[in-house]
Design a protein around this motif. Structure first.
Motif, mmCIF file in Angstrom:
data_model
loop_
_atom_site.group_PDB
_atom_site.id
_atom_site.type_symbol
_atom_site.label_atom_id
_atom_site.label_comp_id
_atom_site.label_asym_id
_atom_site.label_seq_id
_atom_site.Cartn_x
_atom_site.Cartn_y
_atom_site.Cartn_z
ATOM 1 N N ARG A 69 0.841 -1.209 0.000
ATOM 2 C CA ARG A 69 0.000 0.000 0.000
ATOM 3 C C ARG A 69 0.870 1.251 0.000
ATOM 4 O O ARG A 69 1.968 1.241 0.568
ATOM 5 C CB ARG A 69 -0.891 0.026 1.255
ATOM 6 C CG ARG A 69 -1.949 -1.058 1.258
ATOM 7 C CD ARG A 69 -2.725 -1.071 2.563
ATOM 8 N NE ARG A 69 -3.730 -2.127 2.566
ATOM 9 C CZ ARG A 69 -4.535 -2.389 3.581
ATOM 10 N NH1 ARG A 69 -4.470 -1.665 4.699
ATOM 11 N NH2 ARG A 69 -5.416 -3.370 3.506
ATOM 12 N N GLN A 127 -3.373 2.526 6.581
ATOM 13 C CA GLN A 127 -4.838 2.421 6.578
ATOM 14 C C GLN A 127 -5.397 2.876 5.233
ATOM 15 O O GLN A 127 -4.966 3.884 4.684
ATOM 16 C CB GLN A 127 -5.439 3.314 7.686
ATOM 17 C CG GLN A 127 -5.038 2.914 9.106
ATOM 18 C CD GLN A 127 -5.597 1.562 9.513
ATOM 19 O OE1 GLN A 127 -6.675 1.183 9.099
ATOM 20 N NE2 GLN A 127 -4.835 0.833 10.313
ATOM 21 N N LEU A 128 -6.377 2.106 4.731
ATOM 22 C CA LEU A 128 -7.078 2.539 3.516
ATOM 23 C C LEU A 128 -8.166 3.531 3.926
ATOM 24 O O LEU A 128 -8.671 3.474 5.055
ATOM 25 C CB LEU A 128 -7.706 1.339 2.816
ATOM 26 C CG LEU A 128 -6.699 0.334 2.228
ATOM 27 C CD1 LEU A 128 -7.433 -0.900 1.713
ATOM 28 C CD2 LEU A 128 -5.888 0.969 1.103
ATOM 29 N N ARG A 165 -11.745 5.286 4.486
ATOM 30 C CA ARG A 165 -13.046 4.668 4.777
ATOM 31 C C ARG A 165 -13.892 4.595 3.509
ATOM 32 O O ARG A 165 -13.763 5.429 2.613
ATOM 33 C CB ARG A 165 -13.786 5.480 5.849
ATOM 34 C CG ARG A 165 -13.206 5.297 7.250
ATOM 35 C CD ARG A 165 -14.170 5.820 8.319
ATOM 36 N NE ARG A 165 -14.506 7.231 8.117
ATOM 37 C CZ ARG A 165 -13.720 8.234 8.508
ATOM 38 N NH1 ARG A 165 -12.581 7.982 9.103
ATOM 39 N NH2 ARG A 165 -14.086 9.480 8.300
ATOM 40 N N GLU A 166 -14.723 3.568 3.443
ATOM 41 C CA GLU A 166 -15.624 3.342 2.301
ATOM 42 C C GLU A 166 -16.358 4.634 1.930
ATOM 43 O O GLU A 166 -16.916 5.305 2.793
ATOM 44 C CB GLU A 166 -16.654 2.273 2.697
ATOM 45 C CG GLU A 166 -17.365 1.639 1.499
ATOM 46 C CD GLU A 166 -16.513 0.578 0.822
ATOM 47 O OE1 GLU A 166 -16.549 0.516 -0.409
ATOM 48 O OE2 GLU A 166 -15.797 -0.154 1.529
ATOM 49 N N GLY A 167 -16.306 4.991 0.662
ATOM 50 C CA GLY A 167 -17.072 6.154 0.206
ATOM 51 C C GLY A 167 -16.353 7.473 0.390
ATOM 52 O O GLY A 167 -16.828 8.514 -0.055
ATOM 53 N N ASP A 170 -13.541 10.106 -0.477
ATOM 54 C CA ASP A 170 -12.639 10.409 -1.588
ATOM 55 C C ASP A 170 -11.372 11.061 -1.036
ATOM 56 O O ASP A 170 -11.427 12.144 -0.465
ATOM 57 C CB ASP A 170 -13.352 11.364 -2.563
ATOM 58 C CG ASP A 170 -12.410 11.784 -3.700
ATOM 59 O OD1 ASP A 170 -11.465 11.016 -3.983
ATOM 60 O OD2 ASP A 170 -12.633 12.864 -4.287
ATOM 61 N N ASP A 194 -4.066 0.708 -2.897
ATOM 62 C CA ASP A 194 -3.794 -0.654 -2.430
ATOM 63 C C ASP A 194 -3.219 -1.461 -3.601
ATOM 64 O O ASP A 194 -3.870 -1.627 -4.629
ATOM 65 C CB ASP A 194 -5.106 -1.286 -1.940
ATOM 66 C CG ASP A 194 -4.872 -2.643 -1.295
ATOM 67 O OD1 ASP A 194 -3.731 -3.138 -1.367
ATOM 68 O OD2 ASP A 194 -5.823 -3.204 -0.722
#
Length: 531
Positions: free
Chosen positions: A367, A416-417, A419-421, A423, A430
């Protein structure tokens, strides 16, 4: 990848390759021939010997394909483990030499040994065969240098005692006399500990002292034997061998030092003759329980050869891998940080993809996150702690997009990726499932070709239709100057040299995985060679 391995020719091949420069003059009063050999184009050395063409072994060996700068000492060192070397004749202009051993038996042992283990001098394979001549009769006045070296080496071999003291002038010590070896570990994908070195090198004699250190971003060691002959044998058998499968390659030379002064017994230095020494600032030794836990996970490559096989118990190998930086690699915690912090990036130019490509030369990048509030910095997560250490060692201080980047270990355990949604403007990516990972396959030959950034690039996967001019143009378009180019024999691979390391880094970022057509994606890596 960069080197071309040549099979060694050993045996009783004779004839044309011994027809050296000069003429054979028959003497009416003798059945001996006198061969005048031009050694370097200027001086002539008279070499007298029986010019026989029979197929029997001889105590005189003919050595060919020597590197140009090789010394008498290095050639003599080839023969020392097998017995006394009694004479040598170097033919420098021809890259050849004749080496005479005291007995035919010693010569036969040497030829047999080198038929199983390819002899190398200065990383170049050389060829050894029996000579037509039964003995070397050299004119000592014209062969003085070789005779002096031979006497010095023989004196040490006969004395059979370690040299001591540190105030020895360099001229008095030819490299072959030293009982101290300088060891460099290339492609250090797994850490190598002092204990692992001790186990490997003890096969060749009593190891008295070891000091390990990092120099020029490379793990190195100085190792002292009780006897210079043991150092000879270890260098002969181990130079160029891998400690672990397909990585951690040993590069061994004689040190100019003849005695090591060890102050502390710890993980970085050890005097086996003085168990009473304090441990100083060294870290504690590896807990045996940790070593046992990893015992089944690491396999070692055995070194072929008659002198002694290299077989290290798996526990020792595992201990090395488990100890990551606590022993062999300073700066890595026992867990092995997988996340790097890269700073001083050119925020106008840098992207997660460009960082993935460059850092991917040294490990499989999982990542990348360019920091939202500090876009000249990024976090990069590698597959394991060894890869992050390797990337840090090779890329810290290099220039990327015109700026000198700083690479350190991060306190973060993962990247950390978002959070969903959410931008984050494409600042986090990833790469966990990327098909471009170079080190996914265990034992991949990529492990053997990990080199520091250099101006020379190694190109592979080139389709037949692509010519030198196409590649030169392609690389010039990255903004640099192509200084030199050389195709390998099969035209599937090539070396290409840019004007500077920075230009080469830029070209690798831009063109690794470039689609050349015909379903061929160009592979680019740094080379250890120059053109």
């Amino acid at each position: 990848m960069d080197g071309i391995v040549t099979e060694v020719a050993v045996g009783v091949k004779r004839g044309s390759d011994e027809l050296l420069s000069g003429s054979v003059l028959s003497s009416p009063n003798s059945n001996m021939s006198s061969m005048v050999v031009t050694a370097n184009g200027n001086d002539s050395k008279k070499f007298k010997g029986e010019d026989k063409m029979d197929g029997a072994p001889s105590r005189v060996l003919h050595i060919r394909k020597l590197p140009g700068e090789v010394t008498e000492t290095e050639v003599i060192a080839l023969g020392l483990p097998f017995g006394k070397v009694t004479n040598i004749l170097m033919l420098k202009g021809k890259n050849q030499a004749f080496l005479e051993l005291a007995t035919e038996e010693a010569a036969v042992t040497m030829v047999n040994y080198y038929s199983a283990v390819t002899p190398h001098l200065r990383n170049q394979p050389i060829y050894i065969q029996y000579s037509n001549h039964k003995e070397l009769k050299t004119d000592n006045t014209l062969n003085q240098r070789a005779q002096a070296v031979l006497q010095a080496v023989t004196a040490v071999q006969t004395a059979n005692t370690p040299l001591s003291g540190t105030t020895v002038s360099e001229s008095a010590v030819t490299p072959a006399q030293s009982p101290v070896l300088r060891i460099i570990i290339d492609n250090m994908y797994y850490p190598v500990t002092l204990d692992v070195l001790h186990q490997i090198f003890s096969k060749f004699g009593a190891v008295l002292k070891i000091i390990t250190f990092t120099k020029n971003n490379q793990f190195q060691a100085l190792l002292q034997y009780g006897d210079p002959v043991n150092a000879q044998q270890a260098k002969l058998a181990l130079d160029g061998q891998n400690i672990y499968n397909a990585c951690c390659t040993l590069r061994i030379d004689f040190s100019k030092l003849v005695n090591l002064n060890v102050k502390y017994n710890n993980d970085k230095s050890r005097d086996y003759t003085r168990p009473d020494l304090p441990s100083g600032d060294g870290q504690p030794a590896l807990d045996p329980a940790i070593a046992a836990a990893f015992a089944k996970e690491t396999s070692l490559l055995a070194v072929p050869g008659a002198l002694s096989p290299l077989a290290i118990p798996n526990a020792a190998a595992a201990a090395a891998a488990a100890a990551a930086g606590r022993v062999g690699m300073p700066g890595v915690s026992a867990g092995g940080n997988t996340v790097l912090l890269v700073s001083n990036l050119n925020e106008e130019m840098v992207t997660p993809q460009s960082l993935f490509t460059l850092f991917g030369v040294y490990g499989d990048v999982q990542r990348v996150k360019i920091l939202y509030n500090k876009k000249d910095s990024a976090l990069i997560q590698m597959a394991d702690g060894n890869q992050s250490q390797l990337a840090m060692n090779h890329l810290n201080g290099q220039k990327m997009y015109g700026k000198i980047i700083r690479v350190t270990l991060s306190k973060h355990q993962t990247v950390q990726l978002p959070r969903e949604g959410l931008d984050d403007q494409g600042l986090t990516k990833d790469f966990g499932n990327s098909p471009l990972h170079r080190f996914k396959k265990p034992g991949s030959k990529n492990f053997q070709n990990i080199f520091p950034p250099s101006a020379t690039l190694h190109l592979s996967n080139i389709p037949p239709s692509v010519a030198e001019e196409d590649l030169r143009t392609l690389f010039a378009n990255t903004g640099g100057t192509v200084k030199a180019f050389k195709f390998f024999q099969d035209h599937k691979m090539a070396l290409l040299q840019m004007a500077t390391v920075e230009e080469a880094i830029q070209a690798l970022i831009d063109l690794h995985n470039y689609n050349l057509g015909e379903n061929h994606h160009l592979r680019v890596s740094f080379s250890k060679s120059t053109i």
